[in-house]
Motif scaffolding. Structure first.
Motif, mmCIF file in Angstrom:
data_model
loop_
_atom_site.group_PDB
_atom_site.id
_atom_site.type_symbol
_atom_site.label_atom_id
_atom_site.label_comp_id
_atom_site.label_asym_id
_atom_site.label_seq_id
_atom_site.Cartn_x
_atom_site.Cartn_y
_atom_site.Cartn_z
ATOM 1 N N LEU A 39 -41.253 -39.700 21.388
ATOM 2 C CA LEU A 39 -42.130 -39.645 22.559
ATOM 3 C C LEU A 39 -41.350 -39.913 23.837
ATOM 4 O O LEU A 39 -41.588 -39.279 24.874
ATOM 5 C CB LEU A 39 -43.260 -40.668 22.401
ATOM 6 C CG LEU A 39 -44.248 -40.400 21.257
ATOM 7 C CD1 LEU A 39 -45.188 -41.586 21.085
ATOM 8 C CD2 LEU A 39 -45.036 -39.117 21.503
ATOM 9 N N ALA A 40 -40.400 -40.848 23.763
ATOM 10 C CA ALA A 40 -39.589 -41.163 24.936
ATOM 11 C C ALA A 40 -38.740 -39.968 25.349
ATOM 12 O O ALA A 40 -38.653 -39.618 26.541
ATOM 13 C CB ALA A 40 -38.699 -42.373 24.650
ATOM 14 N N VAL A 41 -38.104 -39.322 24.375
ATOM 15 C CA VAL A 41 -37.246 -38.168 24.691
ATOM 16 C C VAL A 41 -38.082 -37.034 25.273
ATOM 17 O O VAL A 41 -37.709 -36.423 26.289
ATOM 18 C CB VAL A 41 -36.480 -37.697 23.434
ATOM 19 C CG1 VAL A 41 -35.693 -36.424 23.737
ATOM 20 C CG2 VAL A 41 -35.532 -38.787 22.937
ATOM 21 N N ALA A 42 -39.222 -36.739 24.650
ATOM 22 C CA ALA A 42 -40.054 -35.636 25.130
ATOM 23 C C ALA A 42 -40.644 -35.915 26.508
ATOM 24 O O ALA A 42 -40.850 -35.002 27.307
ATOM 25 C CB ALA A 42 -41.173 -35.351 24.127
ATOM 26 N N THR A 43 -40.917 -37.177 26.789
ATOM 27 C CA THR A 43 -41.442 -37.540 28.107
ATOM 28 C C THR A 43 -40.356 -37.460 29.172
ATOM 29 O O THR A 43 -40.603 -37.038 30.308
ATOM 30 C CB THR A 43 -42.030 -38.969 28.076
ATOM 31 O OG1 THR A 43 -43.037 -39.039 27.067
ATOM 32 C CG2 THR A 43 -42.649 -39.344 29.412
ATOM 33 N N HIS A 44 -39.138 -37.825 28.800
ATOM 34 C CA HIS A 44 -38.040 -37.929 29.765
ATOM 35 C C HIS A 44 -37.337 -36.600 30.029
ATOM 36 O O HIS A 44 -36.900 -36.336 31.154
ATOM 37 C CB HIS A 44 -37.020 -38.948 29.249
ATOM 38 C CG HIS A 44 -35.997 -39.364 30.249
ATOM 39 N ND1 HIS A 44 -34.719 -38.843 30.285
ATOM 40 C CD2 HIS A 44 -36.066 -40.261 31.265
ATOM 41 C CE1 HIS A 44 -34.039 -39.404 31.266
ATOM 42 N NE2 HIS A 44 -34.833 -40.265 31.881
ATOM 43 N N LYS A 45 -37.218 -35.763 29.016
ATOM 44 C CA LYS A 45 -36.471 -34.507 29.141
ATOM 45 C C LYS A 45 -37.449 -33.339 29.255
ATOM 46 O O LYS A 45 -38.247 -33.084 28.353
ATOM 47 C CB LYS A 45 -35.548 -34.317 27.932
ATOM 48 C CG LYS A 45 -34.516 -35.433 27.747
ATOM 49 C CD LYS A 45 -33.590 -35.552 28.964
ATOM 50 C CE LYS A 45 -32.440 -36.535 28.725
ATOM 51 N NZ LYS A 45 -32.892 -37.941 28.585
ATOM 52 N N PRO A 46 -37.397 -32.604 30.368
ATOM 53 C CA PRO A 46 -38.443 -31.611 30.649
ATOM 54 C C PRO A 46 -38.520 -30.451 29.676
ATOM 55 O O PRO A 46 -39.574 -29.827 29.548
ATOM 56 C CB PRO A 46 -38.097 -31.127 32.069
ATOM 57 C CG PRO A 46 -36.670 -31.501 32.270
ATOM 58 C CD PRO A 46 -36.433 -32.733 31.480
ATOM 59 N N ARG A 47 -37.438 -30.140 28.950
ATOM 60 C CA ARG A 47 -37.466 -28.976 28.060
ATOM 61 C C ARG A 47 -37.611 -29.371 26.581
ATOM 62 O O ARG A 47 -37.408 -28.541 25.692
ATOM 63 C CB ARG A 47 -36.215 -28.119 28.269
ATOM 64 C CG ARG A 47 -36.107 -27.565 29.702
ATOM 65 C CD ARG A 47 -34.965 -26.594 29.846
ATOM 66 N NE ARG A 47 -35.273 -25.319 29.225
ATOM 67 C CZ ARG A 47 -35.808 -24.271 29.857
ATOM 68 N NH1 ARG A 47 -36.103 -24.371 31.146
ATOM 69 N NH2 ARG A 47 -36.046 -23.153 29.220
ATOM 70 N N VAL A 48 -37.960 -30.629 26.335
ATOM 71 C CA VAL A 48 -38.136 -31.097 24.957
ATOM 72 C C VAL A 48 -39.625 -31.149 24.608
ATOM 73 O O VAL A 48 -40.418 -31.726 25.353
ATOM 74 C CB VAL A 48 -37.486 -32.478 24.746
ATOM 75 C CG1 VAL A 48 -37.802 -33.016 23.347
ATOM 76 C CG2 VAL A 48 -35.969 -32.393 24.939
#
Length: 287
Positions: free
Chosen positions: A207-216
C-alpha cells in the motif's frame, strides 16, 4: 474489443499448458500449488480460456511464467499466448514472461514480443524465477519494457507455488516483498507496474509503494475477497481507488468465486466499477 459490453477485465490469468501439453512448472511444484488452492488444478487450454471468459462477458489478461533458468522447465511459449489473443481479440489481452536471467537477450525478446506479437505487458514471479526484483541482472529487461511502453507485473507476497513441498520446493519467499519493487519504480519512473495479489505478510508495504509511486498499481488476484486485510479494502475505497484492479488468478481461483465474494465487501458503489473494469481499461489503453 468492445469495452462497453464487458462486465469486467480480469488482469491476472495464467496460461498453464501449451498446445503440446507441456506445463510451465515441475510436477512437484504443480502438485503443491493444486493442494494449496484446494483445487484439482485442471489446466485449461488457451482456446478454453477464451471460451470461458467470453461466456462471462469478461476480458482477461493472459500470461505464462518463464522461469527456465531456475526450474529447468520451459515455459508455455509467449508466442502461443499472443497467437491465441490474435485469434480471440474480443476477450484475450496478451502478456508475456521473460526470464530476467536472460539479460540483454531477454531485452531483445521483449522488443520482439511487443513489436511483432502485440504483447502489452510482462509477468515476473521473483520466487519461482529465483531473483530479487531490484537485482541489476533484471534491469536490461525492465528497460526494454519501459521503452516499449509495456507493463510489468510482479508477484508479491506468499505464494502457493511450492507450499507444503520439501523445503518449499526451493522457493524463497523473501523475493516477493513489494519493497524490492519500490527500487524498480524509482529506477524506471516511466514503467507502469502492477503488484500482484494481496501481499501477505507485506500488505502495508504494498500500500505504501502504490500510494507513493504514481505508476504502481495493485491487483487483487489470488485471494478470495472475503480474506482481504481491512487496510487493503480501506485504501481501495479511498486513496487507491484509481489504482486497484480486479484479478482472479484463474484457473487456481475462478472469477465466479472472486466476484461472488467481492459483492459482499463494503466497497463504495462509485468505486466498484473502477476496480472491476475502468482502472484496467485505462491502464491497458483500451479506451
Amino acid at each position: 474489443m468492445n469495452i462497453d459490453d464487458l462486465v469486467a477485465i480480469d488482469v491476472h490469468t495464467h496460461a498453464e499448458v501449451s498446445s503440446s501439453g507441456q506445463g510451465s512448472l515441475s510436477e512437484e511444484l504443480d502438485a503443491a500449488a493444486g493442494e494449496y488452492f484446494h483445487a484439482a488444478h485442471r489446466r485449461p487450454t488457451l482456446p478454453e480460456i477464451a471460451a470461458y471468459y467470453r461466456e462471462r462477458k469478461m476480458a482477461c489478461v493472459v500470461f505464462t511464467v518463464d522461469a527456465e533458468a531456475a526450474t529447468g522447465t520451459p515455459a508455455v511459449p509467449n508466442e502461443e499466448v499472443a497467437e491465441a489473443a490474435a485469434a480471440n481479440p474480443d476477450v484475450i489481452i496478451p502478456f508475456a514472461s521473460v526470464d530476467p536471467h536472460k539479460g540483454r537477450l531477454g531485452a531483445r525478446h521483449v522488443r520482439r514480443l511487443v513489436e511483432e506479437f502485440g504483447v502489452r505487458g510482462f509477468k515476473f514471479h521473483p520466487n519461482v524465477q529465483d531473483f530479487a526484483p531490484n537485482d541489476r541482472l533484471a534491469y536490461p529487461v525492465y528497460q526494454a519494457i519501459e521503452e516499449a511502453g509495456a507493463i510489468a507485473v510482479f508477484h508479491t507476497g506468499q505464494t502457493g507455488i511450492g507450499a507444503g513441498a520439501r523445503g518449499g520446493g526451493g522457493i524463497r519467499l523473501k523475493h516477493s516483498n513489494p519493497m524490492l519493487v519500490d527500487d524498480v519504480a524509482v529506477d524506471f519512473p516511466d514503467l507502469s507496474i502492477i503488484l500482484a495479489h494481496p501481499s501477505f505478510p507485506w500488505q502495508d508495504e504494498a500500500l505504501a509503494v502504490a500510494t507513493h509511486k504514481p505508476r504502481v498499481h495493485i491487483d487483487l488476484s489470488g485471494w478470495s475477497p472475503k480474506y482481504f486485510p481491512p487496510q487493503l479494502v480501506q485504501y481501495a475505497n479511498t486513496l487507491l481507488q484509481d489504482k486497484v484492479l480486479f484479478g482472479s488468478d484463474y484457473p487456481l481461483l475462478t472469477p465466479d468465486r472472486w466476484l461472488a465474494d467481492f459483492e459482499k465487501l463494503p466497497v463504495k458503489d462509485a468505486v466498484r466499477p473502477k476496480i472491476l473494469k475502468a482502472n484496467a481499461a485505462r491502464l491497458l489503453g483500451l479506451g
